[in-house]
Write a protein that holds these residues in place. Structure first.
Motif, short mmCIF file in Angstrom:
data_model
loop_
_atom_site.label_atom_id
_atom_site.label_comp_id
_atom_site.label_asym_id
_atom_site.label_seq_id
_atom_site.Cartn_x
_atom_site.Cartn_y
_atom_site.Cartn_z
N UNK A 98 42.81 30.15 53.30
CA UNK A 98 41.43 30.14 53.78
C UNK A 98 40.75 31.48 53.52
N UNK A 99 39.43 31.47 53.44
CA UNK A 99 38.68 32.66 53.05
C UNK A 99 38.96 33.85 53.96
N UNK A 100 39.03 33.62 55.27
CA UNK A 100 39.21 34.74 56.19
C UNK A 100 40.57 35.41 56.00
N UNK A 101 41.62 34.61 55.84
CA UNK A 101 42.94 35.19 55.65
C UNK A 101 43.05 35.81 54.27
N UNK A 102 42.35 35.25 53.27
CA UNK A 102 42.34 35.85 51.93
C UNK A 102 41.74 37.25 51.97
N UNK A 103 40.64 37.39 52.71
CA UNK A 103 40.02 38.71 52.84
C UNK A 103 40.95 39.68 53.56
N UNK A 104 41.67 39.16 54.56
CA UNK A 104 42.62 40.00 55.28
C UNK A 104 43.69 40.53 54.34
N UNK A 105 44.30 39.63 53.55
CA UNK A 105 45.37 40.07 52.65
C UNK A 105 44.83 41.00 51.57
N UNK A 106 43.64 40.75 51.11
CA UNK A 106 43.06 41.63 50.09
C UNK A 106 42.93 43.05 50.61
N UNK A 107 42.55 43.19 51.87
CA UNK A 107 42.47 44.52 52.48
C UNK A 107 43.85 45.08 52.78
N UNK A 108 44.76 44.21 53.21
CA UNK A 108 46.09 44.66 53.62
C UNK A 108 46.88 45.24 52.45
N UNK A 109 46.86 44.54 51.29
CA UNK A 109 47.67 45.03 50.16
C UNK A 109 47.17 46.37 49.64
N UNK A 110 45.92 46.71 49.92
CA UNK A 110 45.38 47.99 49.45
C UNK A 110 45.85 49.18 50.29
N UNK A 111 46.37 48.92 51.47
CA UNK A 111 46.71 49.99 52.38
C UNK A 111 47.94 50.77 51.90
N UNK A 112 47.92 52.09 52.14
CA UNK A 112 49.06 52.95 51.82
C UNK A 112 50.07 52.84 52.95
N UNK A 113 50.99 51.88 52.84
CA UNK A 113 51.98 51.65 53.87
C UNK A 113 53.38 51.58 53.25
N UNK A 114 54.41 51.83 54.07
CA UNK A 114 55.78 51.69 53.60
C UNK A 114 56.00 50.25 53.12
N UNK A 115 56.65 50.06 51.97
CA UNK A 115 56.88 48.69 51.47
C UNK A 115 57.58 47.79 52.48
N UNK A 116 58.53 48.34 53.25
CA UNK A 116 59.23 47.52 54.23
C UNK A 116 58.29 47.05 55.34
N UNK A 117 57.27 47.86 55.64
CA UNK A 117 56.28 47.44 56.63
C UNK A 117 55.44 46.29 56.11
N UNK A 118 55.07 46.35 54.83
CA UNK A 118 54.27 45.28 54.26
C UNK A 118 55.04 43.96 54.29
N UNK A 119 56.32 44.02 53.93
CA UNK A 119 57.14 42.82 53.97
C UNK A 119 57.30 42.32 55.41
N UNK A 120 57.46 43.25 56.33
CA UNK A 120 57.61 42.92 57.76
C UNK A 120 56.38 42.18 58.28
#
Length: 436
Positions: free
Chosen positions: A104-126
């Motif tokens: 859905x559009x709202x969750x797509x926008x969320x993931x688009x913002x999330x993957x751009x963040x400078x975070x530990x890879x294990x946190x992203x998978x978590x």
């Protein structure tokens, strides 16, 4: 799959070509379905007779354009959607998007913002596992018919669900208040909605937190504060999960201080990782950016005065759809001090950077017995960067890079320098002429 000796790759079942190998019809003794790529290799080279006998013209050309390593190395699994062969959550996400697997559009926008963040890879998978509801909490394991204690490891009274473990348990509420001063009271819906609303409110900080399920007052955070706030939220969730596992597998007792110390430790790790990444980017920018008075170069050895011999190299490549010559390319080298010394030949090439790297390899092979100190000029910045950073090089040139390294081992000095196109014009002339 990146081919080494071919022992671990099946010709018809593994993904090692851009399309499935097309076996010729009417062959008296076709290759078996479980045949290995090693069946197509003889003494470190492709066995052209077997390949031409068994496959269509298009498949033959793609196979023969793959450069084999000179050493007896094993095959390596790679992630094809990424040019460097490395899987990342981000590339997996975009591959799913390209294949029409959408949200859905709202969750797509969320993931688009999330993957751009400078975070530990294990946190992203978590976080991804939580959002997909695949994190192995007790309630999830019970649904899989796994015999397990289903009560919360902290309070021992409620069933351990995602919502209870990370947000609704009295122990977790005390953690949120202790680490960040947040109160997680109230009906927040699913944990996915709670995380999505919380992080969105941090990223859209000028919204005054009106959509956040965590109340931190009507503050407007500057970008630096927003980054810190996001890291603290995820570090707190991560620390809760770590301590839950410590209790489960190490028979520890619930300890609020331990959770807050773990959260603080990982906040520092994240800060260090971000700082290191910034420094690496700055270093890479400094190394790869061509200053006004210098060219990007890869060098080995020590040069003695008056010994250097200079060469130009170039590859001529052009993909022509539906043409019988679609895979044909040509390479050439020229001695700058004696332009009567040159060589050019047709090759099979599938990418421009592959063709250019083969031109360099062919030049080295042709002149290394005569000269011990050489400089090679190329107009391909990408191939010089691949030599400087082989682990990040494009897949199609990795074996060629390894072969170049092996070929120059006995040279006293070599430099491969990125120059402007006009500085390799003589080599370009011979390569273009050879391809026609």
């Amino acid at each position: 799959m990146q081919i080494g000796n071919g022992e671990d790759t099946q010709i018809f079942l593994d993904d090692w070509l851009s399309s499935r190998p097309m076996q010729r019809a009417g062959i008296s003794a076709p290759l078996p379905n479980d045949a290995k790529v090693s069946h197509l290799i003889s003494t470190g080279n492709w066995d052209a007779n077997i390949i031409w006998t068994n496959f269509s013209r298009l498949t033959v050309r793609e196979i023969l354009s793959i450069q084999l390593p000179e050493t007896n190395s094993t095959d390596t699994k790679i992630w094809r959607p990424d040019r460097n062969g490395k899987y990342s959550i981000k590339s997996g996400y975009w591959t799913a998007q390209e294949q029409g697997i959408t949200a859905p559009e709202t969750i797509s926008k969320f993931w688009k913002s999330f993957w751009k963040q400078e975070l530990l890879p294990k946190w992203k998978m978590f976080i991804w596992k939580i959002m997909q509801r695949v994190l192995p909490v007790a309630h999830k394991l019970e649904k899989r018919k796994i015999q397990i204690e289903t009560h919360c490891k902290f309070c021992k009274s409620e069933k351990e669900t995602l919502e209870h473990l990370f947000r609704d348990c009295q122990f977790s509420k005390r953690i949120w208040f202790g680490t960040m001063g947040y109160r997680t009271n109230g009906n927040h819906g699913t944990l996915q909605e709670w995380i999505q609303n919380t992080l969105n409110s941090i990223w859209n900080r000028n919204d005054e937190g009106s959509h956040s399920s965590i109340q931190a007052g009507n503050r407007v955070f500057d970008p630096g504060e927003s980054q810190i706030l996001m890291v603290k939220v995820i570090a707190t969730m991560w620390a809760i999960w770590i301590h839950r596992n410590e209790i489960t597998f190490q028979n520890c007792t619930p300890d609020l201080q331990r959770v807050m110390e773990t959260a603080t430790e990982y906040i520092h790790r994240q800060a260090k990782a971000t700082s290191t990444k910034v420094q690496e980017k700055e270093k890479l920018h400094t190394i790869t950016e061509k200053p006004a008075s210098h060219n990007l170069a890869w060098t080995k050895g020590i040069i003695q005065e008056g010994q250097l011999e200079c060469f130009q190299v170039d590859g001529a490549w052009k993909k022509e759809k539906n043409s019988p010559n679609a895979w044909e390319a040509a390479i050439a080298w020229v001695n700058e001090y004696n332009t009567a010394r040159w060589e050019a030949q047709k090759i099979l090439g599938s990418y421009p950077v592959q063709t250019e790297s083969l031109a360099i390899l062919h030049c080295i092979e042709s002149v290394r017995a005569e000269f011990k100190a050489i400089s090679i000029k190329t107009d391909s910045k990408e191939i010089v960067q691949a030599l400087l950073y082989p682990l990040n090089s494009p897949l199609e040139v990795r074996n060629i890079i390894a072969n170049i390294e092996a070929r120059v081992a006995n040279l006293q000095f070599i430099s491969i320098v990125n120059v402007k196109r006009e500085e390799v014009s003589k080599a370009h002339f011979h390569a273009s002429k050879a391809r026609k």
